[in-house]
Write an enzyme that holds these catalytic residues in place. Structure first.
Site, PDB file in Angstrom:
ATOM      1  N   ASN A  35      42.535  38.834  42.908  1.00 19.08           N
ATOM      2  CA  ASN A  35      43.696  38.096  42.380  1.00 19.08           C
ATOM      3  C   ASN A  35      44.511  39.041  41.400  1.00 19.08           C
ATOM      4  O   ASN A  35      45.426  38.321  40.716  1.00 19.08           O
ATOM      5  CB  ASN A  35      43.144  36.729  41.677  1.00 19.08           C
ATOM      6  CG  ASN A  35      42.402  37.050  40.230  1.00 19.08           C
ATOM      7  OD1 ASN A  35      42.247  38.495  40.025  1.00 19.08           O
ATOM      8  ND2 ASN A  35      41.912  36.174  39.639  1.00 19.08           N
TER       9      ASN A  35
ATOM     10  N   ARG B 229      50.280  34.630  31.020  1.00 16.82           N
ATOM     11  CA  ARG B 229      49.441  33.790  31.938  1.00 16.82           C
ATOM     12  C   ARG B 229      50.189  32.908  32.879  1.00 16.82           C
ATOM     13  O   ARG B 229      49.743  32.542  34.006  1.00 16.82           O
ATOM     14  CB  ARG B 229      48.694  32.905  30.899  1.00 16.82           C
ATOM     15  CG  ARG B 229      47.746  33.805  29.937  1.00 16.82           C
ATOM     16  CD  ARG B 229      46.281  34.091  30.561  1.00 16.82           C
ATOM     17  NE  ARG B 229      45.441  33.229  30.983  1.00 16.82           N
ATOM     18  CZ  ARG B 229      44.128  33.486  31.594  1.00 16.82           C
ATOM     19  NH1 ARG B 229      43.725  34.760  31.507  1.00 16.82           N
ATOM     20  NH2 ARG B 229      43.476  32.469  32.111  1.00 16.82           N
TER      21      ARG B 229
ATOM     22  N   THR C  27      43.682  31.298  38.078  1.00 14.63           N
ATOM     23  CA  THR C  27      42.654  32.285  38.613  1.00 14.63           C
ATOM     24  C   THR C  27      42.660  32.310  40.215  1.00 14.63           C
ATOM     25  O   THR C  27      42.520  33.438  40.681  1.00 14.63           O
ATOM     26  CB  THR C  27      41.447  31.933  37.958  1.00 14.63           C
ATOM     27  OG1 THR C  27      41.582  31.771  36.597  1.00 14.63           O
ATOM     28  CG2 THR C  27      40.339  33.262  38.079  1.00 14.63           C
TER      29      THR C  27
ATOM     30  N   HIS D 275      44.790  40.777  35.751  1.00 13.18           N
ATOM     31  CA  HIS D 275      44.074  40.321  34.454  1.00 13.18           C
ATOM     32  C   HIS D 275      45.061  40.110  33.327  1.00 13.18           C
ATOM     33  O   HIS D 275      46.106  40.842  33.165  1.00 13.18           O
ATOM     34  CB  HIS D 275      42.866  41.198  33.986  1.00 13.18           C
ATOM     35  CG  HIS D 275      42.324  41.011  32.656  1.00 13.18           C
ATOM     36  ND1 HIS D 275      41.398  39.788  32.477  1.00 13.18           N
ATOM     37  CD2 HIS D 275      42.861  41.144  31.357  1.00 13.18           C
ATOM     38  CE1 HIS D 275      41.363  39.668  31.162  1.00 13.18           C
ATOM     39  NE2 HIS D 275      42.086  40.660  30.574  1.00 13.18           N
TER      40      HIS D 275
ATOM     41  N   LYS E 291      44.790  44.990  38.774  1.00  9.36           N
ATOM     42  CA  LYS E 291      43.504  45.030  39.244  1.00  9.36           C
ATOM     43  C   LYS E 291      43.410  46.263  40.590  1.00  9.36           C
ATOM     44  O   LYS E 291      44.358  46.584  41.052  1.00  9.36           O
ATOM     45  CB  LYS E 291      42.963  43.863  39.558  1.00  9.36           C
ATOM     46  CG  LYS E 291      42.500  43.023  38.371  1.00  9.36           C
ATOM     47  CD  LYS E 291      41.881  41.739  38.934  1.00  9.36           C
ATOM     48  CE  LYS E 291      41.423  40.871  37.605  1.00  9.36           C
ATOM     49  NZ  LYS E 291      40.776  39.744  38.130  1.00  9.36           N
TER      50      LYS E 291
ATOM     51  N   GLU F 211      40.601  43.659  23.720  1.00  2.59           N
ATOM     52  CA  GLU F 211      40.820  44.263  25.067  1.00  2.59           C
ATOM     53  C   GLU F 211      41.603  45.434  24.725  1.00  2.59           C
ATOM     54  O   GLU F 211      41.280  46.470  25.281  1.00  2.59           O
ATOM     55  CB  GLU F 211      41.451  43.198  26.145  1.00  2.59           C
ATOM     56  CG  GLU F 211      40.141  42.232  26.228  1.00  2.59           C
ATOM     57  CD  GLU F 211      40.935  41.235  27.225  1.00  2.59           C
ATOM     58  OE1 GLU F 211      41.856  41.080  27.846  1.00  2.59           O
ATOM     59  OE2 GLU F 211      40.154  40.167  27.601  1.00  2.59           O
TER      60      GLU F 211
ATOM     61  N   ARG G 161      50.166  35.695  41.183  1.00  9.34           N
ATOM     62  CA  ARG G 161      48.810  35.276  42.033  1.00  9.34           C
ATOM     63  C   ARG G 161      48.948  34.747  43.184  1.00  9.34           C
ATOM     64  O   ARG G 161      48.461  34.826  44.271  1.00  9.34           O
ATOM     65  CB  ARG G 161      47.559  34.604  41.075  1.00  9.34           C
ATOM     66  CG  ARG G 161      46.939  35.618  40.106  1.00  9.34           C
ATOM     67  CD  ARG G 161      46.209  35.100  39.010  1.00  9.34           C
ATOM     68  NE  ARG G 161      45.032  36.038  38.379  1.00  9.34           N
ATOM     69  CZ  ARG G 161      44.532  35.613  37.384  1.00  9.34           C
ATOM     70  NH1 ARG G 161      44.431  34.484  36.796  1.00  9.34           N
ATOM     71  NH2 ARG G 161      43.668  36.422  36.785  1.00  9.34           N
TER      72      ARG G 161
ATOM     73  N   TYR H  12      34.440  42.384  30.318  1.00  7.69           N
ATOM     74  CA  TYR H  12      34.097  40.759  30.870  1.00  7.69           C
ATOM     75  C   TYR H  12      33.150  40.219  30.269  1.00  7.69           C
ATOM     76  O   TYR H  12      32.485  39.374  30.893  1.00  7.69           O
ATOM     77  CB  TYR H  12      34.128  41.004  32.439  1.00  7.69           C
ATOM     78  CG  TYR H  12      35.341  41.160  32.975  1.00  7.69           C
ATOM     79  CD1 TYR H  12      36.456  40.124  32.981  1.00  7.69           C
ATOM     80  CD2 TYR H  12      35.797  42.103  33.979  1.00  7.69           C
ATOM     81  CE1 TYR H  12      37.587  40.018  33.618  1.00  7.69           C
ATOM     82  CE2 TYR H  12      37.066  42.082  34.802  1.00  7.69           C
ATOM     83  CZ  TYR H  12      38.026  40.838  34.517  1.00  7.69           C
ATOM     84  OH  TYR H  12      39.145  41.077  35.038  1.00  7.69           O
TER      85      TYR H  12
ATOM     86  N   PHE I 123      28.896  35.334  39.098  1.00  5.54           N
ATOM     87  CA  PHE I 123      29.811  36.289  39.792  1.00  5.54           C
ATOM     88  C   PHE I 123      30.109  37.587  38.903  1.00  5.54           C
ATOM     89  O   PHE I 123      30.749  38.392  39.257  1.00  5.54           O
ATOM     90  CB  PHE I 123      31.287  35.767  40.017  1.00  5.54           C
ATOM     91  CG  PHE I 123      31.854  35.099  38.741  1.00  5.54           C
ATOM     92  CD1 PHE I 123      32.651  35.977  37.982  1.00  5.54           C
ATOM     93  CD2 PHE I 123      31.999  33.735  38.337  1.00  5.54           C
ATOM     94  CE1 PHE I 123      33.408  35.459  36.698  1.00  5.54           C
ATOM     95  CE2 PHE I 123      32.369  33.176  37.288  1.00  5.54           C
ATOM     96  CZ  PHE I 123      33.144  33.957  36.555  1.00  5.54           C
TER      97      PHE I 123
HETATM   98  P1  IDP Z   1      41.377  34.661  34.559  1.00  6.47           P
HETATM   99  O1  IDP Z   1      41.282  36.098  35.217  1.00  6.47           O
HETATM  100  O2  IDP Z   1      42.346  33.680  35.017  1.00  6.47           O
HETATM  101  O3  IDP Z   1      41.395  34.788  32.984  1.00  6.47           O
HETATM  102  P2  IDP Z   1      38.523  34.144  33.987  1.00  6.47           P
HETATM  103  O4  IDP Z   1      37.924  32.805  34.222  1.00  6.47           O
HETATM  104  O5  IDP Z   1      38.525  34.785  32.764  1.00  6.47           O
HETATM  105  O6  IDP Z   1      39.711  34.100  34.912  1.00  6.47           O
HETATM  106  O7  IDP Z   1      37.516  34.831  35.091  1.00  6.47           O
HETATM  107  C1  IDP Z   1      37.837  36.496  35.075  1.00  6.47           C
HETATM  108  C2  IDP Z   1      37.839  37.026  36.641  1.00  6.47           C
HETATM  109  O8  IDP Z   1      36.638  36.654  37.169  1.00  6.47           O
HETATM  110  C3  IDP Z   1      39.103  36.194  37.162  1.00  6.47           C
HETATM  111  O9  IDP Z   1      40.446  36.786  37.157  1.00  6.47           O
HETATM  112  C4  IDP Z   1      38.303  36.492  38.871  1.00  6.47           C
HETATM  113  O10 IDP Z   1      38.504  37.455  39.384  1.00  6.47           O
HETATM  114  C5  IDP Z   1      36.540  36.257  38.414  1.00  6.47           C
HETATM  115  N1  IDP Z   1      36.309  35.165  38.593  1.00  6.47           N
HETATM  116  C6  IDP Z   1      36.437  33.829  38.063  1.00  6.47           C
HETATM  117  N2  IDP Z   1      35.738  32.837  38.307  1.00  6.47           N
HETATM  118  C7  IDP Z   1      35.200  33.151  39.371  1.00  6.47           C
HETATM  119  C8  IDP Z   1      34.469  32.477  40.399  1.00  6.47           C
HETATM  120  O11 IDP Z   1      33.931  31.342  40.396  1.00  6.47           O
HETATM  121  N3  IDP Z   1      34.054  33.394  41.531  1.00  6.47           N
HETATM  122  C9  IDP Z   1      34.313  34.582  41.865  1.00  6.47           C
HETATM  123  N4  IDP Z   1      35.174  35.107  40.714  1.00  6.47           N
HETATM  124  C10 IDP Z   1      35.330  34.578  39.845  1.00  6.47           C
HETATM  125 MG    MG Z   2      39.785  35.517  31.754  1.00  9.93          MG
END
Ligand code: IDP
Ligand code: MG
Length: 143
Positions: A106, A79, A85, A109, A3, A120, A96, A43, A51
């Site tokens: 973080n 993962r 996350t 992705h 990212k 993707e 992370r 996304y 968010f």
């Molecule tokens: P992942 O990246 O671990 O798969 P996802 O739930 O798919 O997590 O969410 C995608 C991205 O959205 C996350 O990597 C994070 O940067 C952001 N994100 C997820 N949940 C939140 C939240 O509750 N607040 C702010 N950003 C979030």
């Molecule tokens: Mg995800």
């Protein structure tokens, strides 16, 4: 995908190094600046989340490095290497936990299933940009 926060902080080498040391193969890699449409498509599963807007503006804020990886159980394995996350909750030793700052920043992705990986990859790469190691000489198959 590495990212924008990680690219900006010069962490790409460290992240790629961890992935390669684990034994995964890079089949394709490119640095690019994602535009709003591509970010929204990438996304799309989060489009109704509160968010979503900040996620799209963050991921379009600077260059990212999109990477296609190959390896036994690579989706689950990456993962695990990435960690949870939220970097504050991720296990120590994960990318992370070690390098991330908060939910937005973080650093990485990773696709969460074979279906999402296929979807993707096709957003970021043409078919002829992805190396098929099975079609290379035998020595390239596994280290
Ligand atoms: P992942 O990246 O671990 O798969 P996802 O739930 O798919 O997590 O969410 C995608 C991205 O959205 C996350 O990597 C994070 O940067 C952001 N994100 C997820 N949940 C939140 C939240 O509750 N607040 C702010 N950003 C979030
Ligand atoms: Mg995800």
């Amino acid at each position: 995908m590495i990212k924008p926060d990680a690219v900006q902080r010069n962490l790409a080498g460290e992240i790629i190094c961890r992935v390669l040391r684990k034994g995964y193969k890079i089949c394709a890699m490119k640095m690019l600046r994602i535009d709003h449409d591509l970010a929204s498509e990438h996304y799309v599963e989060h489009s109704s989340k509160p968010f979503f807007g900040s996620l799209v503006s963050f991921v379009t804020s600077g260059p990212v490095i999109a990477i296609v990886l190959e390896g036994d159980g690579v989706i689950e394995g990456i993962r695990r290497l990435m960690g949870s996350t939220d970097p504050k909750k991720a296990d120590p030793g994960t990318i992370r936990a070690d390098l991330g700052i908060d939910m937005a920043r973080n650093v990485v992705h990773g696709s969460d299933s074979t279906a999402s990986a296929k979807r993707e990859i096709s957003l970021f790469f043409e078919k002829n940009e992805v190396i098929d190691f099975a079609r290379c000489d035998e020595g390239w198959l596994y280290p």
